[in-house]
Design a protein around this motif. Structure first.
Motif, PDB file in Angstrom:
ATOM      1  N   ARG A  50      -8.710 -18.297   3.345  1.00  0.00           N
ATOM      2  CA  ARG A  50      -7.938 -17.250   3.919  1.00  0.00           C
ATOM      3  C   ARG A  50      -6.169 -16.490   2.445  1.00  0.00           C
ATOM      4  NH1 ARG A  50      -8.112 -14.837   8.490  1.00  0.00           N
ATOM      5  NH2 ARG A  50      -7.052 -12.548   8.836  1.00  0.00           N
ATOM      6  N   GLN A  51      -5.962 -17.504   2.175  1.00  0.00           N
ATOM      7  CA  GLN A  51      -5.084 -16.695   1.720  1.00  0.00           C
ATOM      8  C   GLN A  51      -5.639 -16.193  -0.202  1.00  0.00           C
ATOM      9  OE1 GLN A  51      -3.532 -20.630   1.419  1.00  0.00           O
ATOM     10  NE2 GLN A  51      -1.483 -20.368   2.374  1.00  0.00           N
ATOM     11  N   ALA A  52      -6.683 -17.220  -0.143  1.00  0.00           N
ATOM     12  CA  ALA A  52      -7.515 -15.886  -1.041  1.00  0.00           C
ATOM     13  C   ALA A  52      -8.317 -15.243  -1.266  1.00  0.00           C
ATOM     14  CB  ALA A  52      -8.476 -17.475  -1.942  1.00  0.00           C
TER      15      ALA A  52
ATOM     16  N   ARG B 107     -12.020 -23.574  -7.040  1.00  0.00           N
ATOM     17  CA  ARG B 107     -11.722 -22.089  -6.215  1.00  0.00           C
ATOM     18  C   ARG B 107     -10.425 -21.619  -6.054  1.00  0.00           C
ATOM     19  NH1 ARG B 107     -12.233 -24.518   0.234  1.00  0.00           N
ATOM     20  NH2 ARG B 107     -11.498 -22.951   0.506  1.00  0.00           N
ATOM     21  N   TRP B 108      -9.678 -20.786  -5.950  1.00  0.00           N
ATOM     22  CA  TRP B 108      -8.379 -20.297  -5.758  1.00  0.00           C
ATOM     23  C   TRP B 108      -8.135 -20.158  -4.725  1.00  0.00           C
ATOM     24  CZ3 TRP B 108      -9.484 -19.373 -10.574  1.00  0.00           C
ATOM     25  CH2 TRP B 108     -10.645 -18.938 -11.208  1.00  0.00           C
ATOM     26  N   ASN B 109      -6.757 -19.545  -5.453  1.00  0.00           N
ATOM     27  CA  ASN B 109      -5.530 -19.536  -4.250  1.00  0.00           C
ATOM     28  C   ASN B 109      -5.136 -18.256  -3.973  1.00  0.00           C
ATOM     29  OD1 ASN B 109      -4.010 -19.273  -6.601  1.00  0.00           O
ATOM     30  ND2 ASN B 109      -3.955 -21.409  -6.634  1.00  0.00           N
ATOM     31  N   GLY B 110      -3.698 -18.685  -3.128  1.00  0.00           N
ATOM     32  CA  GLY B 110      -2.599 -17.410  -3.050  1.00  0.00           C
ATOM     33  C   GLY B 110      -1.594 -17.271  -3.236  1.00  0.00           C
ATOM     34  N   VAL B 111      -1.142 -17.593  -4.857  1.00  0.00           N
ATOM     35  CA  VAL B 111       0.291 -17.345  -5.080  1.00  0.00           C
ATOM     36  C   VAL B 111      -0.278 -16.453  -6.746  1.00  0.00           C
ATOM     37  CG1 VAL B 111       1.653 -18.820  -6.739  1.00  0.00           C
ATOM     38  CG2 VAL B 111       0.449 -20.315  -5.404  1.00  0.00           C
ATOM     39  N   ILE B 112       0.412 -15.808  -6.428  1.00  0.00           N
ATOM     40  CA  ILE B 112       0.677 -14.238  -7.682  1.00  0.00           C
ATOM     41  C   ILE B 112       2.021 -13.681  -8.347  1.00  0.00           C
ATOM     42  CG2 ILE B 112       0.629 -11.780  -7.709  1.00  0.00           C
ATOM     43  CD1 ILE B 112      -1.256 -12.424  -5.173  1.00  0.00           C
ATOM     44  N   GLY B 113       1.734 -13.919  -9.436  1.00  0.00           N
ATOM     45  CA  GLY B 113       3.007 -13.927  -9.786  1.00  0.00           C
ATOM     46  C   GLY B 113       3.527 -12.087 -10.598  1.00  0.00           C
TER      47      GLY B 113
ATOM     48  N   SER C  25       3.880 -16.281  -2.651  1.00  0.00           N
ATOM     49  CA  SER C  25       2.816 -16.666  -1.741  1.00  0.00           C
ATOM     50  C   SER C  25       2.532 -15.344  -0.600  1.00  0.00           C
ATOM     51  CB  SER C  25       3.917 -17.711  -0.939  1.00  0.00           C
ATOM     52  OG  SER C  25       2.350 -19.252  -0.574  1.00  0.00           O
ATOM     53  N   VAL C  26       1.277 -15.759  -1.177  1.00  0.00           N
ATOM     54  CA  VAL C  26      -0.278 -15.242   0.285  1.00  0.00           C
ATOM     55  C   VAL C  26      -0.714 -16.144   1.276  1.00  0.00           C
ATOM     56  CG1 VAL C  26      -1.676 -13.673   0.422  1.00  0.00           C
ATOM     57  CG2 VAL C  26      -0.706 -13.644  -1.697  1.00  0.00           C
ATOM     58  N   GLY C  27       0.083 -15.262   2.147  1.00  0.00           N
ATOM     59  CA  GLY C  27      -0.461 -16.248   3.451  1.00  0.00           C
ATOM     60  C   GLY C  27      -1.230 -15.549   3.889  1.00  0.00           C
ATOM     61  N   CYS C  28      -1.601 -15.983   5.457  1.00  0.00           N
ATOM     62  CA  CYS C  28      -2.932 -16.536   5.959  1.00  0.00           C
ATOM     63  C   CYS C  28      -2.742 -14.739   7.571  1.00  0.00           C
ATOM     64  CB  CYS C  28      -2.567 -17.508   6.693  1.00  0.00           C
ATOM     65  SG  CYS C  28      -3.297 -18.882   5.809  1.00  0.00           S
ATOM     66  N   GLU C  29      -1.550 -13.905   6.801  1.00  0.00           N
ATOM     67  CA  GLU C  29      -2.143 -13.163   7.790  1.00  0.00           C
ATOM     68  C   GLU C  29      -3.345 -12.053   7.519  1.00  0.00           C
ATOM     69  OE1 GLU C  29       2.646 -13.796   6.764  1.00  0.00           O
ATOM     70  OE2 GLU C  29       0.653 -13.540   5.341  1.00  0.00           O
ATOM     71  N   ASP C  30      -3.131 -11.186   8.438  1.00  0.00           N
ATOM     72  CA  ASP C  30      -5.065  -9.952   8.031  1.00  0.00           C
ATOM     73  C   ASP C  30      -4.252  -9.550   6.920  1.00  0.00           C
ATOM     74  OD1 ASP C  30      -6.109 -10.464  10.643  1.00  0.00           O
ATOM     75  OD2 ASP C  30      -4.975  -9.840  12.077  1.00  0.00           O
ATOM     76  N   ALA C  31      -5.874  -9.217   6.218  1.00  0.00           N
ATOM     77  CA  ALA C  31      -5.563  -8.580   4.718  1.00  0.00           C
ATOM     78  C   ALA C  31      -4.889  -7.541   5.336  1.00  0.00           C
ATOM     79  CB  ALA C  31      -6.560  -8.520   4.026  1.00  0.00           C
TER      80      ALA C  31
END
Length: 365
Positions: free
Chosen positions: A243-245, A284-290, A340-346
């Motif tokens: 979900r984060q990715a 796999r990718w993750n949810g961390v963005i700069g 840090s992108v979480g699990c909310e609705d996109a």
């Protein structure tokens, strides 16, 4: 038996004994002492809480299966780092753009050589340990684990990889040639911002035994409740990471075209300069963005305008958060945010972030 998928391993890893009446989900063992029996009885596996606990071992079994090695859990990611730094004498080679506290700790007792994650990397001869961090926190550059591990081993240097941003599902450093994989499990592995914990995994039984010895002597083991919470969180890592990715991919599309954004980094996007290398070594990718905005003031406006982004210094949790990293001493622009992108609705995240960025522009105008 064929290897099962990521989700199955996260859910089933470290499961308790299956006998009649046993709990399907064992609870934490909250004891500092264990029955020793008579003086001539053999020492049991558990004899004192500083040396071991069944709750630790259940979590270690689950993480070790994901990492591909033997896992040793610690009270925090930095406790894990501290143990790794004591494994081998000699200079330590560290990323100059990695987590700043690791450089500070290593510099207290070691000669530290700093190298940018993206290189160029020097001859490693004479070093005792190379501690990589890829993707690096907070700048998110990437280095070639397999190539650096091979170069280090040619000159007898130990190689550790901080795998916190990638997670054991996103990257397997031991399979790429590293001697040790470590992480702050406070972040994505536990995933709910309610526990502090770390671990080190290795395929070398002698290194694992030494790590356990260091943990026991230093009193650096986690509390049973913390280990149990992390194990519970691990069960949903596969779901959360997916979900984060997916959310991060949607967020990056907003950032790429928005005039308030000076720069962005996320190795999961083909336009990121580290994407090709990351794609070769990451699963796999993750949810961390700069994310870089115009200034510290712009960061303040962005955070004030957002309804969904918490201002907090961690990452990998279910709730989206952002941290202005220069406040901690990282060598980044004043307007740099680790998002840090979480699990909310996109759709909700995209709308909220776009509105917050738009407000920054209106304020600037």
């Amino acid at each position: 038996m064929p290897e099962t998928g990521d989700g199955t391993r996260c859910v089933q890893g470290g499961a308790g004994p299956e006998h009649l009446g046993a709990p399907v989900i064992p609870g934490p063992v909250l004891s500092a002492t264990f029955h020793l029996g008579l003086p001539d009885d053999p020492l049991p596996t558990d004899f004192y809480g500083r040396a071991g606990n069944p709750t630790w071992r259940a979590l270690e079994a689950a993480i070790g299966d994901l990492d591909g090695g033997e896992c040793v859990v610690f009270a925090s990611g930095m406790a894990a780092v501290a143990a790794v730094l004591r494994l081998r004498p000699g200079p330590v080679v560290l990323p100059s753009d990695g987590y700043y506290v690791i450089r500070a700790l290593a510099g207290e007792d070691h000669d530290v050589r700093e190298v940018p994650t993206a290189g160029p990397w020097p001859d490693l001869a004479g070093a005792g340990l190379v501690l990589l961090e890829t993707p690096a926190n907070p700048g998110l550059d990437v280095c070639d684990i397999a190539a650096l591990a091979a170069a280090a081993h040619e000159v007898g240097v130990l190689v550790a990889v901080d795998n916190t941003t990638a997670t054991p599902l996103g990257q397997r450093p031991l399979e790429l040639g590293a001697d040790l994989a470590l992480a702050s499990d406070t972040k994505a592995l536990a995933g709910h911002d309610d526990v502090v914990l770390g671990h080190v995994s290795t395929a070398d039984p002698a290194l694992a035994a030494r790590l356990r010895e260091l943990r026991t002597r230093a009193g650096a083991g986690p509390g049973p409740m913390e280990a149990w919470l992390a194990h519970r969180g691990l069960a949903t890592l596969d779901l959360r990471l997916a979900r984060q990715a997916a959310n991060a991919a949607a967020v990056v599309e907003v950032l790429r075209g928005h005039p308030a954004v000076a720069a962005w980094r996320w190795s999961g996007h083909p336009d990121d300069p580290a994407h090709d290398l990351a794609r070769r070594q990451m699963r796999r990718w993750n949810g961390v963005i700069g994310l870089t905005l115009a200034s510290e003031a712009a960061v303040g406006r962005f955070l004030a305008a957002s309804r969904l982004v918490a201002s907090a210094t961690s990452f990998g949790g279910v709730r989206t958060s952002a941290d202005r990293r220069q406040r901690w001493g990282d060598a980044v622009p004043p307007g740099f945010l680790r998002l840090s992108v979480g699990c909310e609705d996109a759709d909700d995240l995209v709308a909220d972030l776009r509105a917050a960025l738009d407000t920054c522009l209106i304020t600037l105008a």
